[in-house]
Motif scaffolding. Structure first.
Motif, PDB file in Angstrom:
ATOM      1  N   VAL A  74     -17.712 -64.172  -8.211  1.00 34.79           N
ATOM      2  CA  VAL A  74     -17.249 -63.095  -9.090  1.00 34.79           C
ATOM      3  C   VAL A  74     -17.816 -61.751  -8.641  1.00 34.79           C
ATOM      4  N   GLU A  75     -16.917 -60.793  -8.398  1.00 35.14           N
ATOM      5  CA  GLU A  75     -17.348 -59.466  -7.958  1.00 35.14           C
ATOM      6  C   GLU A  75     -16.845 -58.354  -8.883  1.00 35.14           C
ATOM      7  N   GLU A  76     -15.704 -58.558  -9.513  1.00 43.70           N
ATOM      8  CA  GLU A  76     -15.128 -57.540 -10.402  1.00 43.70           C
ATOM      9  C   GLU A  76     -14.503 -58.228 -11.601  1.00 43.70           C
ATOM     10  N   SER A 111     -11.122 -58.552 -19.840  1.00 43.49           N
ATOM     11  CA  SER A 111     -12.132 -58.651 -18.790  1.00 43.49           C
ATOM     12  C   SER A 111     -13.001 -59.886 -19.008  1.00 43.49           C
ATOM     13  N   TYR A 112     -13.277 -60.595 -17.929  1.00 42.95           N
ATOM     14  CA  TYR A 112     -14.185 -61.730 -18.002  1.00 42.95           C
ATOM     15  C   TYR A 112     -15.592 -61.231 -18.292  1.00 42.95           C
ATOM     16  N   TYR A 148      -9.512 -61.868 -16.729  1.00 44.45           N
ATOM     17  CA  TYR A 148      -9.310 -61.328 -15.374  1.00 44.45           C
ATOM     18  C   TYR A 148     -10.615 -61.388 -14.606  1.00 44.45           C
ATOM     19  N   VAL A 149     -10.511 -61.775 -13.339  1.00 45.60           N
ATOM     20  CA  VAL A 149     -11.657 -61.749 -12.447  1.00 45.60           C
ATOM     21  C   VAL A 149     -11.148 -61.604 -11.018  1.00 45.60           C
ATOM     22  N   SER A 150     -11.922 -60.969 -10.178  1.00 41.94           N
ATOM     23  CA  SER A 150     -11.600 -60.908  -8.755  1.00 41.94           C
ATOM     24  C   SER A 150     -12.882 -61.126  -7.967  1.00 41.94           C
ATOM     25  N   GLY A 151     -12.712 -61.583  -6.732  1.00 40.54           N
ATOM     26  CA  GLY A 151     -13.886 -61.833  -5.924  1.00 40.54           C
ATOM     27  C   GLY A 151     -13.524 -62.465  -4.603  1.00 40.54           C
ATOM     28  N   THR A 152     -14.524 -63.082  -3.972  1.00 41.07           N
ATOM     29  CA  THR A 152     -14.371 -63.669  -2.643  1.00 41.07           C
ATOM     30  C   THR A 152     -14.469 -65.186  -2.718  1.00 41.07           C
ATOM     31  N   VAL A 153     -13.598 -65.849  -1.996  1.00 36.57           N
ATOM     32  CA  VAL A 153     -13.603 -67.309  -1.946  1.00 36.57           C
ATOM     33  C   VAL A 153     -14.799 -67.791  -1.128  1.00 36.57           C
ATOM     34  N   GLU A 213     -11.824 -69.597   2.935  1.00 40.97           N
ATOM     35  CA  GLU A 213     -13.110 -68.977   2.616  1.00 40.97           C
ATOM     36  C   GLU A 213     -13.144 -67.551   3.169  1.00 40.97           C
ATOM     37  N   GLY A 214     -13.714 -66.657   2.388  1.00 39.40           N
ATOM     38  CA  GLY A 214     -13.787 -65.258   2.775  1.00 39.40           C
ATOM     39  C   GLY A 214     -12.616 -64.429   2.271  1.00 39.40           C
ATOM     40  N   GLU A 215     -11.574 -65.094   1.768  1.00 36.68           N
ATOM     41  CA  GLU A 215     -10.390 -64.377   1.271  1.00 36.68           C
ATOM     42  C   GLU A 215     -10.682 -63.763  -0.087  1.00 36.68           C
ATOM     43  N   LYS A 216     -10.100 -62.590  -0.349  1.00 37.06           N
ATOM     44  CA  LYS A 216     -10.232 -61.915  -1.636  1.00 37.06           C
ATOM     45  C   LYS A 216      -9.090 -62.345  -2.546  1.00 37.06           C
ATOM     46  N   LEU A 217      -9.415 -62.652  -3.806  1.00 40.08           N
ATOM     47  CA  LEU A 217      -8.409 -63.057  -4.781  1.00 40.08           C
ATOM     48  C   LEU A 217      -8.567 -62.273  -6.079  1.00 40.08           C
ATOM     49  N   GLU A 218      -7.432 -62.015  -6.733  1.00 43.06           N
ATOM     50  CA  GLU A 218      -7.424 -61.560  -8.118  1.00 43.06           C
ATOM     51  C   GLU A 218      -6.842 -62.700  -8.943  1.00 43.06           C
ATOM     52  N   VAL A 219      -7.417 -62.918 -10.112  1.00 47.90           N
ATOM     53  CA  VAL A 219      -7.018 -64.072 -10.920  1.00 47.90           C
ATOM     54  C   VAL A 219      -6.982 -63.696 -12.391  1.00 47.90           C
ATOM     55  N   VAL A 220      -6.006 -64.244 -13.121  1.00 44.56           N
ATOM     56  CA  VAL A 220      -6.070 -64.255 -14.570  1.00 44.56           C
ATOM     57  C   VAL A 220      -5.880 -65.701 -14.993  1.00 44.56           C
ATOM     58  N   GLY A 221      -6.742 -66.174 -15.888  1.00 42.61           N
ATOM     59  CA  GLY A 221      -6.653 -67.574 -16.266  1.00 42.61           C
ATOM     60  C   GLY A 221      -7.476 -67.889 -17.501  1.00 42.61           C
ATOM     61  N   TYR A 222      -7.657 -69.191 -17.742  1.00 47.98           N
ATOM     62  CA  TYR A 222      -8.228 -69.685 -18.995  1.00 47.98           C
ATOM     63  C   TYR A 222      -9.420 -70.592 -18.699  1.00 47.98           C
ATOM     64  N   LEU A 223     -10.493 -70.425 -19.468  1.00 53.54           N
ATOM     65  CA  LEU A 223     -11.708 -71.199 -19.262  1.00 53.54           C
ATOM     66  C   LEU A 223     -11.583 -72.597 -19.856  1.00 53.54           C
ATOM     67  N   ASP A 224     -12.204 -73.551 -19.176  1.00 53.27           N
ATOM     68  CA  ASP A 224     -12.290 -74.909 -19.684  1.00 53.27           C
ATOM     69  C   ASP A 224     -13.074 -74.906 -20.996  1.00 53.27           C
ATOM     70  N   ARG A 225     -12.672 -75.741 -21.932  1.00 50.85           N
ATOM     71  CA  ARG A 225     -13.332 -75.757 -23.243  1.00 50.85           C
ATOM     72  C   ARG A 225     -14.760 -76.292 -23.180  1.00 50.85           C
TER      73      ARG A 225
END
Length: 245
Positions: A64-66, A96-97, A43-48, A125-137
């Motif tokens: 990344v902000e949270e 948590s990331y 999970y990560v959230s932040g600003t584009v 740009e400037g938009e706030k997003l919440e994301v859950v995802g998977y890191l590149d290997r």
């Protein structure tokens, strides 16, 4: 003279097809689900801070902000079609990331799928997003989202097929470094223990290959077959013309 011209034209055509395949294949292969460590959903959230909107995958740079998973995260409503392919299990296993990157590049689903899933317009740009995802290997600053939550609260799915391996839930207080980073600590997708016992998803995932990009495999197989046929047909033509000469 005509024999030499036919052979030359055949060689030129084959060379052009080979060049097209060699340059296009890395882009098609890079974003398949198996290239991401799906054993850990972060999970990560932040600003584009940056956007490249186009196919095969829109790219969004997120500052990344949270990183702390919200208390109500596992109970949030998600699209029903995502529920059907293990989305709820992912929400319950989200951790948590804890990586070192201050910015992450998100590779979203193709534009036509985003539109079909109810997302109108581009991320800005400037938009706030919440994301859950998977890191590149291989690149720990690249993340393929399971879903994104837009600033207006809309949840948009990013996956249409079962995962190669379902994510494992982090233990209480477990905030291990992201697997699959450039240090080579990623786990083998064929050996990970899947959380939640989602047998249906595992069965469907077997043989699914590159997930959303499975259609790319078909394209390359068909194209490769065409090249082989071109070789065979051209060789037969050259030999036949030679025998007539």
């Amino acid at each position: 003279m005509r024999l030499r011209s036919s052979a030359s034209a055949l060689a030129t055509t084959v060379a052009a097809l080979g060049l097209a395949l060699s340059t296009a294949a890395p882009a098609a292969a890079h974003h398949g689900w198996e290239h991401y460590d799906t054993t850990a959903a972060y999970y990560v959230s932040g600003t584009v801070t940056g956007v490249r909107w186009g196919n095969p995958h829109p790219e969004v740079t997120l500052s990344v902000e949270e990183t702390q998973v919200p208390d109500d995260w596992a109970d949030r409503e998600i699209p029903s079609d995502l529920e059907d392919i293990g989305g709820r299990q992912v929400m319950e296993a989200t951790r948590s990331y804890s990586g070192s990157s201050d910015e992450l590049t998100l590779f979203l689903a193709p534009i036509e799928r985003l539109s079909a899933w109810g997302m109108e317009g581009e991320v800005e740009e400037g938009e706030k997003l919440e994301v859950v995802g998977y890191l590149d290997r291989e690149h720990d600053d690249e993340l393929r989202p399971e879903l994104i939550v837009l600033e207006d609260g809309q949840t948009v799915r990013q996956r249409s097929v079962p995962l190669p391996v379902a994510p494992e839930a982090a233990g209480d207080g477990d905030r291990a470094e992201p697997e699959g980073s450039a240090t080579g600590s990623g786990s083998d997708p064929g050996s990970g223990t899947e959380a939640g016992g989602d047998d249906a998803a595992r069965t469907s995932a077997s043989g699914s290959g590159s997930g959303d990009d499975s259609s790319d495999t078909t394209v390359w197989l068909v194209t490769g077959g065409a090249v082989l046929l071109l070789f065979a047909g051209g060789g037969y033509y050259v030999v036949r013309r030679g025998n007539r000469a």
